[in-house]
Every structure is written in C-alpha cells, then in structure tokens.
Design an enzyme around this catalytic site. Sequence first.
Site, PDB file in Angstrom:
ATOM      1  N   THR A 151       4.629  19.953  42.488  1.00 53.18           N
ATOM      2  CA  THR A 151       4.060  19.531  42.653  1.00 53.18           C
ATOM      3  C   THR A 151       3.858  18.457  44.228  1.00 53.18           C
ATOM      4  O   THR A 151       2.935  18.231  45.117  1.00 53.18           O
ATOM      5  CB  THR A 151       3.986  18.396  41.972  1.00 53.18           C
ATOM      6  OG1 THR A 151       3.426  18.742  40.580  1.00 53.18           O
ATOM      7  CG2 THR A 151       3.258  17.080  41.824  1.00 53.18           C
ATOM      8  N   HIS A 161       4.400  26.783  36.395  1.00 51.87           N
ATOM      9  CA  HIS A 161       4.118  26.990  37.944  1.00 51.87           C
ATOM     10  C   HIS A 161       5.104  26.833  38.637  1.00 51.87           C
ATOM     11  O   HIS A 161       7.198  27.357  38.358  1.00 51.87           O
ATOM     12  CB  HIS A 161       3.639  26.829  38.801  1.00 51.87           C
ATOM     13  CG  HIS A 161       3.757  24.777  38.390  1.00 51.87           C
ATOM     14  ND1 HIS A 161       4.194  24.332  39.380  1.00 51.87           N
ATOM     15  CD2 HIS A 161       3.051  23.887  37.701  1.00 51.87           C
ATOM     16  CE1 HIS A 161       3.896  22.730  39.028  1.00 51.87           C
ATOM     17  NE2 HIS A 161       4.086  22.820  37.662  1.00 51.87           N
TER      18      HIS A 161
END
Length: 538
Positions: A72, A472
């Site tokens: 992120t 992820h």
Amino acid sequence: MRKSGFLLAALLPVAAMAQPAPAPKLIVAISVDQLSSDLFDEYRGQFRGGLARLAQGTLFRNGYQAHAASETCPGHSTILTGAHPSRNGIIANTWFDLNAARSDKAIYCAEDERVAGSSSSSYTVSPVHLKVPTLGELMKARNPASRTVAVAGKDRAAVMMTGQRPDQRWYWNGKTFATDLKTAPVPVSVSAANQAVAALVAAPGEPLASPPFCTARARSVAVGETSVGNGKLGRAAGDARAFRATPAFDGMALALGARLIDELRLGRGAVTDLIAIGLSATDYVGHSFGTKGEEMCLQLHSLDRDLGDFLRLLDSRGLDYAVMLTSDHGGDDLPERLRLSGVAEAARSLPELEPAALGKRLGAELKLAGPVLVGASANGDVYFDATLKPADLRRARSAALAAYRAHPQVEAVFTSDQLARTALPTTPPDRGTLAERARASFDPARSGDLVVLLKRHITPIAVPGKGYVATHGSPWDYDRRVPIIFWRPGAVANMRAEAVETVDIMPTLAAMLSLPIDQAKVDGKCLTNVSGIICPPR
Ligand code: ZN
C-alpha cells in the site's frame, strides 16, 4: 457506409486528442486500494455507476505498479510523485533500521520515528520518509493559491498522495477521521463526518442485498477454522475493525471528500486545486475474504454506486473537474479457492520461511547467537542482525542464500549489492526481469540485505489469522497490474491496451495543467494517448 463509419470511429479519438483541453479547476485523484486490473476487467460489464462513467474516459487496462514490493505505501507513493520507490524512498509499508535509536527497529513508512513515543505499531503520522514532492506540492510551488486536500481510509494513502504541507489531510485512525497537521479550526465537514461515522459504527451493519451477479459468485470455501465466499458484509454493532471491510467505509470517505470540496470551495478559485481520495475498503475486503467471492462482488457493486453518487454531486455543483482513478496494487485470491479453480501451485508460505524461523535454524546450525535474520514477512526485505561480526556475517549470508535458493517456494533472492548494480528497467513494465522490478523497490539505506521473492500464488500468510486470509505484495502481475483512468465530463471513450505505469500519472496530470516538471527528477513520462492532454515536447 460501413467503411466510412469505421473510419470516422477510428479518426474521432485522434481528433479529440489533438485538442488540448483547458486546465480543470479541480483534480480529483482517487486510489481504490487493491483494485487490480483483473478485478476491473472481471466486473467492468456489471458497472452502472461511477466506475462505468469513468471507464468512458481514457482507460489504460494495463497500468503497472512497476516495482516488486506491491504494498500500500509504496503503491500510493508512486501515484502523484511520478517516482518509483527506489527514488521516493517508500520501499515497503514497514522496513527495518537496525541502527535506529529506539528499541523498536521496525519503521512504519508514514511515521516519524524520531518523535518520542512513536513506534511502528503506535506511530506518529508523518510524511518525513517521502523524499520527493507530490503533484500538489508542485502546484503550490507554482502558485501558492493552489490547494491540496487528502481524505483516505488509511493514513499512508493520504500521506503518500499529498506529501509535505497539504492544506488538509484527513484519514481514518481506527476510530475517527484524524490529521497529522495542525489544522485549526477543524472543518465543520470533519466534525459532522465523525459524528455520522460514530453513529454508523455503533449500530449493527445489516447484511447487504446481493444482485444476481453476486449471488452467482457465492460459494463457501473452508480456510483455517472459518470459511469465506458467501458473506454479505454485515457486522456486529460497534465492530470498527469489521467496518473497514464494508462499502460504508468508502462511502464515508467519499462523503467527507464531497463535503470538504463544498466547505473549502475547492475548484472555485482562480487556480486548480487537488483532492486525493483513498478508498480502502476494497483492500480490507480482499484481505478478509479474498478476491473471488460474493464479498468482493458486493464491495465493487457498492463502490460503483457510491462513486456514481459522488460524481453526480460534483456535477450538481457545476464544478470544472477532472478525475484520475487508479490503485496502489492488485491482489491475489486465497490459495484454498485458487486451488479449487485449478491453480494447482497456489499455497500458503511455509512457516519455516519466516525470517525469524529461518534465522533461528541458521543460528543453531552455525552456532550464532541472536536472531541472525530480521524481517516482517517470508516475502520481501530481510536484514542480517547488525551485531554479527564480519566473519559470522559472511557465514550467515552464504547459509541464508543457500537456504532460500534451495527452497521450493522461493522464486528468487537478490542481495543488496546485486540490486545496487542493477539498472532501473527501461523496457515496458509488462516485461522487465524480476531483478529490475526489485530494483525499482530498492533504496540502499532502507532495503533489506536480501530481497526474497516467492513463487507465483504463494501467499505469505502461513496461517490465516486476525481475519486475514489473502494478500498482495508480490512482483507478479495479479499484484502489479492496475487500471489507470483519466476522465473529464464529455470525455470520449478511449480504451488503451499498451502497458503504462502509475509513475506516468503525475507527469500526465502536470501536462493537463501545463505545469512544467523536471524530467530528470521523475521516473514516469507523460502519457501521449490521453484524450485532451498534450504532452510537452521531450
Ligand atoms: Zn493497499
């Protein structure tokens, strides 16, 4: 007739491109956390709201977060700086500084660890680690009347998209929308949003009504001691953690963004303003339930509707605005469901690959005291214990490299020396070697001594816990490929297939504003195929 119709259709976008549009008064830069191109492609035919409208602009289906560490903070750091993490310094959500003055050696990307009392888990929010300016800062440098505002579900999204000294920056801190700035007075919009969100969280979250295309995806999959796949995103009263994995979380951020646009009169001055909006619920839904179930379907269905409402509100104000929408990274589904759909290699990483576990094993084998290896995950940056003597460090290094290289779940391991010698990728981002991707994430002062990349579809959550089942962070396309959209009212649909990068967004928006940028200070380049934008000559 058919031929001339075809010709006209082929020529129209070109004609539209040749006309630069005047700069808009407001840029709305939206990041939908974990919105992969895979998800966007899968659902595009179902969108009827804001995402359908934006898809009528210039849509790059193959946008890339070109770096390896698809997390992120790095993802958001590329969007409005035009710089890879290797240049902007944001190499991961958390890295380690084993020489840090404080006892906690983990450094959160959006904290100032020099502030007394800040720790990687309970941190003082700050943009201090971001080494390059954001678009908002460049706009302000040209004309101080330009205003920059951020609203986001995560502090790191808000901080990395606006950098130093924005006018307002509000992010959810787990309880309320908060700021790292000395903002006085607090806008009425923020107080009102915080009252509304408190009331919302205090009440139970009713299960959502599923449209047929979502019920078609409902199928329960066992994972650990629970199951996912057919949830309706309901939650218990007062459960603020679960609230983040519901569409209402994004709805609140959009509502606050719209209220701030009104209250601060953004887009109504003589010069262009910027609002960056970070929508985080898709990421929390992906982590909690994976990407392929009814839950993600409901999230995207709701996001599409809420974005539509948001854009209609901007229309109703008569604002001259432009929207850019992209994502900080993609995401992978949980391995248990991937295997059911035929991805045989999908698996959870083995606990023995955690830096602490591997370091312990190597320490026993080499008779070394201390942790030997330090790192946050089986995937990514790994550091050698800074107290190892040079001879022990050499032994530990060769043993660790051998162990990683021999491990069946490891695709590649790079040393910091190797990455320092690797050139930044110049090939399109869909190509590029793994070493080049890792290079784009590499900062010699912050990166690990080793960078470990796991094989495709190896999920670095060894044991599903704290409600997280999928993630992820890999260098593979399901985590790197994201949509990049430029839209203005009246846009001509322009769907692009070429591979472009999120670092191209900032130079492209700068061109929209005729804002000169120093090409030597960015990694991206102005995208030549965006309708209404003329790139400056290079
Ligand atoms: Zn994210």
